[in-house]
Design a protein around this motif. Structure first.
Motif, PDB file in Angstrom:
ATOM      1  N   UNK A  65      42.118  -8.728  -1.439  1.00  0.00           N
ATOM      2  CA  UNK A  65      41.217  -7.595  -1.207  1.00  0.00           C
ATOM      3  C   UNK A  65      39.924  -7.610  -2.004  1.00  0.00           C
ATOM      4  N   UNK A  66      39.593  -8.732  -2.656  1.00  0.00           N
ATOM      5  CA  UNK A  66      38.338  -8.759  -3.412  1.00  0.00           C
ATOM      6  C   UNK A  66      37.114  -8.614  -2.508  1.00  0.00           C
ATOM      7  N   UNK A  67      37.301  -8.861  -1.212  1.00  0.00           N
ATOM      8  CA  UNK A  67      36.175  -8.715  -0.284  1.00  0.00           C
ATOM      9  C   UNK A  67      35.717  -7.260  -0.149  1.00  0.00           C
ATOM     10  N   UNK A  68      36.544  -6.319  -0.606  1.00  0.00           N
ATOM     11  CA  UNK A  68      36.167  -4.903  -0.546  1.00  0.00           C
ATOM     12  C   UNK A  68      35.226  -4.512  -1.685  1.00  0.00           C
ATOM     13  N   UNK A  69      34.999  -5.424  -2.629  1.00  0.00           N
ATOM     14  CA  UNK A  69      34.173  -5.117  -3.802  1.00  0.00           C
ATOM     15  C   UNK A  69      32.785  -5.718  -3.621  1.00  0.00           C
ATOM     16  N   UNK A  70      31.799  -4.856  -3.435  1.00  0.00           N
ATOM     17  CA  UNK A  70      30.414  -5.314  -3.276  1.00  0.00           C
ATOM     18  C   UNK A  70      29.793  -5.534  -4.654  1.00  0.00           C
ATOM     19  N   UNK A  71      29.140  -6.672  -4.821  1.00  0.00           N
ATOM     20  CA  UNK A  71      28.585  -7.018  -6.130  1.00  0.00           C
ATOM     21  C   UNK A  71      27.452  -6.098  -6.558  1.00  0.00           C
ATOM     22  N   UNK A  72      26.760  -5.509  -5.582  1.00  0.00           N
ATOM     23  CA  UNK A  72      25.595  -4.691  -5.899  1.00  0.00           C
ATOM     24  C   UNK A  72      25.912  -3.202  -5.959  1.00  0.00           C
ATOM     25  N   UNK A  73      27.191  -2.835  -5.967  1.00  0.00           N
ATOM     26  CA  UNK A  73      27.577  -1.422  -6.014  1.00  0.00           C
ATOM     27  C   UNK A  73      28.410  -1.121  -7.255  1.00  0.00           C
ATOM     28  N   UNK A  74      28.355   0.142  -7.677  1.00  0.00           N
ATOM     29  CA  UNK A  74      29.201   0.606  -8.781  1.00  0.00           C
ATOM     30  C   UNK A  74      30.433   1.290  -8.208  1.00  0.00           C
ATOM     31  N   UNK A  75      31.533   1.185  -8.938  1.00  0.00           N
ATOM     32  CA  UNK A  75      32.783   1.806  -8.503  1.00  0.00           C
ATOM     33  C   UNK A  75      33.491   2.455  -9.684  1.00  0.00           C
TER      34      UNK A  75
END
Length: 243
Positions: A65-75
């Motif tokens: 599921x790492x594809x759900x993590x956008x590099x340019x966004x904060x979470x």
């Protein structure tokens, strides 16, 4: 006899943990002392420490599921907390630089506490004022574009329940800042290092990320309660499905 070998292995893993932390520690701390944005360099060495330690201890990882993590966004990452092993798991499996809220007792661990203090916010969970100050510090970091790691159960779960009741802080913060919640299920860490045990064993940890949850536009208590329930249901389903 098995207990003897497990005790020897545990001493080896502990000495290795401390030795590698000393080896990589300065490379983790110095970039953060030079610049607040030095965390990109620091986390390279943080991951190196966690990766080398895990490899030499026979601890393997399966990540989905790492594809759900956008590099340019904060979470605001939320995760189920069942083991101290979460400390190396998080930097090794989350493909972003993150800050974490941790309980104050961990800051007293020699070497580890000193180094991790650069990327953690220590909170006395028995003190409401300390918890509030911790959330305020987190809000400032989010305002700077950082991602945050929070265990919404509030403590390690050593019960037979999949999850403990959730605290609302992470979800209220998400609604206030409009930063999405991203659930992260950690499965198997408690088999390697159970709560209350000092003995480790080699094994595999499965880490699963979910699609982010969009926060409500309102901070009304009823909306926050529904958001908490949604986040808890999502994380519980992830754990059950992948266990």
């Amino acid at each position: 006899m098995i207990k003897v070998f497990q005790a020897i292995y545990s001493v080896y893993a502990l000495l290795l943990f401390v030795g590698l932390m000393l080896l990589f520690g300065l490379f983790i701390i110095i970039p953060l002392l030079i610049s607040p944005n030095g965390d990109k360099i620091s986390f390279v060495f943080f991951r190196a420490w966690a990766g080398v330690w895990s490899f030499l201890c026979g601890i393997r990882y399966e990540i989905e599921g790492q594809e759900f993590i956008a590099k340019d966004k904060s979470y605001i990452f939320i995760f189920n907390h069942r083991s101290f092993l979460d400390a190396p798991i998080i930097p090794l499996t989350v493909p972003k630089e993150v800050r974490a809220i941790g309980k104050k007792e961990l800051s007293k661990i020699p070497v580890f506490g000193l180094i991790v203090s650069r990327v953690a916010i220590w909170v006395d969970r028995s003190n409401a004022e300390s918890r509030q100050k911790g959330l305020e510090a987190v809000a400032k970091l989010i305002g700077k574009g950082k991602s945050i790691m929070i265990a919404p159960e509030g403590t390690r779960n050593d019960t037979q329940e999949t999850l403990l009741p959730f605290k609302k802080g992470a979800f209220r913060l998400s609604a206030e800042t409009q930063i999405p919640i991203l659930p992260m299920a950690i499965i198997g860490a408690d088999q390697i290092l159970p709560k209350g045990s000092k003995l480790l064993r080699p094994g595999k940890v499965k880490v699963v990320f979910s699609e982010a949850l969009t926060p409500p536009n309102s901070t009304a208590e009823s909306e926050i309660d529904r958001f908490v329930e949604k986040g808890r249901n999502r994380l519980e389903a992830m754990i059950i499905t992948h266990s």
